[in-house]
Design an enzyme around this catalytic site. Structure first.
Site, PDB file in Angstrom:
ATOM      1  N   HIS A   1       0.860  -1.191   0.000  1.00 55.51           N
ATOM      2  CA  HIS A   1       0.000   0.000   0.000  1.00 55.51           C
ATOM      3  C   HIS A   1       0.897   1.242   0.000  1.00 55.51           C
ATOM      4  CE1 HIS A   1      -4.023  -1.863   0.542  1.00 55.51           C
ATOM      5  NE2 HIS A   1      -3.278  -2.863   0.988  1.00 55.51           N
TER       6      HIS A   1
ATOM      7  N   HIS B   1       1.103  -8.360  -1.229  1.00 53.55           N
ATOM      8  CA  HIS B   1       0.443  -8.537  -2.539  1.00 53.55           C
ATOM      9  C   HIS B   1       1.101  -7.691  -3.638  1.00 53.55           C
ATOM     10  CE1 HIS B   1      -1.790  -5.011  -1.184  1.00 53.55           C
ATOM     11  NE2 HIS B   1      -2.613  -5.707  -0.438  1.00 53.55           N
TER      12      HIS B   1
ATOM     13  N   ASP C   1      -5.866 -12.646   0.284  1.00 55.25           N
ATOM     14  CA  ASP C   1      -6.336 -11.277   0.537  1.00 55.25           C
ATOM     15  C   ASP C   1      -7.865 -11.268   0.647  1.00 55.25           C
ATOM     16  OD1 ASP C   1      -5.597  -8.587   1.055  1.00 55.25           O
ATOM     17  OD2 ASP C   1      -6.319  -7.991  -0.914  1.00 55.25           O
TER      18      ASP C   1
ATOM     19  N   GLY D   1     -10.025  -6.290  -1.725  1.00 57.89           N
ATOM     20  CA  GLY D   1      -9.711  -7.641  -1.302  1.00 57.89           C
ATOM     21  C   GLY D   1     -10.192  -8.636  -2.344  1.00 57.89           C
TER      22      GLY D   1
END
Length: 237
Positions: free
Chosen positions: A42, A63, A121, A160
């Protein structure tokens, strides 16, 4: 960050942060010194700033590709920095939505199964039908199995996933063409090692927890064992 780590009372395993923000590198060092995995994610970090975070103690890419700048030929950004460093374990979401199969294959073969952790996720709609679901303060709409934010300035953004790991395994071996052994390592052995619990889980060996799944010839889930007891018996699955 110190308050968060202390409040966890030894239960915190990993924290994801954007190292380019004020205090980012100091937070990475604090986490590493506290025995908590520092993960880069992020983030709007540059290639150079990401390398600084790795040197400060970051060991995981949250991710990879998602929620970070794209890989560009003149601005490689965090993706290239995290992929090329042997100290980093990269998380990949293999649901066919978050990553194109070609991109997933590129990352998998660059990092190798010992540096890839397949993750879901997943949010609360995993395993559920399409519809609207809460995700913290936001509302998410799931359509055709894809979760997206319903309203507000980020409406339409992926929120997600609804992925489960058996489906991630099935995609990896039947669509992405990854080998069974390599996929198993990325799904179980590598995450267990990274989290420091490989003495109990992650592989089938005497003395470890008898947590396992049974798949059929088409790599579909048929049975689940937890702690030596069948949760879903193969004959009933």
């Amino acid at each position: 960050m110190r308050k968060l780590v202390d409040a966890a009372r030894g239960t915190a395993r990993m924290m994801t942060l954007a190292p380019e923000l004020p205090g980012g590198l100091e937070s990475v060092r604090l986490l590493a010194d506290s025995g908590v995995l520092a993960a880069v994610g992020h983030t709007d970090s540059t290639y150079e700033a990401t390398l600084e975070a790795v040197e400060a103690g970051a060991t995981v890419a949250t991710h990879l590709f998602n929620a970070m700048p794209s890989l560009l030929h003149r601005a490689p950004g965090p993706v290239a920095a995290l992929l090329e460093d042997e100290r980093i374990t990269v998380e990949l979401i293999n649901d066919g939505t978050h990553l194109h199969p070609a991109v997933l294959g590129l990352a998998f073969h660059r990092a190798g199964a010992d540096r890839v952790a397949f993750i879901t996720d997943a949010m609360g709609a995993a395993g559920m039908s399409d519809g609207r679901y809460p995700l913290g303060p936001m509302e998410v709409e799931v359509k055709d199995g894809v979760a997206r934010i319903s309203d507000g300035p980020t409406a339409g953004s992926i929120a997600g996933s609804t992925l489960t790991l058996d489906r991630a395994f099935h995609r990896a071996v039947t669509i992405d063409g990854l080998g069974v052994e390599a996929t198993v390592r990325a799904l179980s052995a590598t995450p267990a090692r990274v989290l420091g619990i490989a003495d109990r889980v992650g592989s089938l060996e005497p003395g470890k927890d008898a947590d396992l799944v049974v798949l059929d010839d088409d790599f579909r889930l048929r049975g689940v064992m937890r702690g030596g007891a069948w949760v879903v018996h193969p004959e009933l699955g």
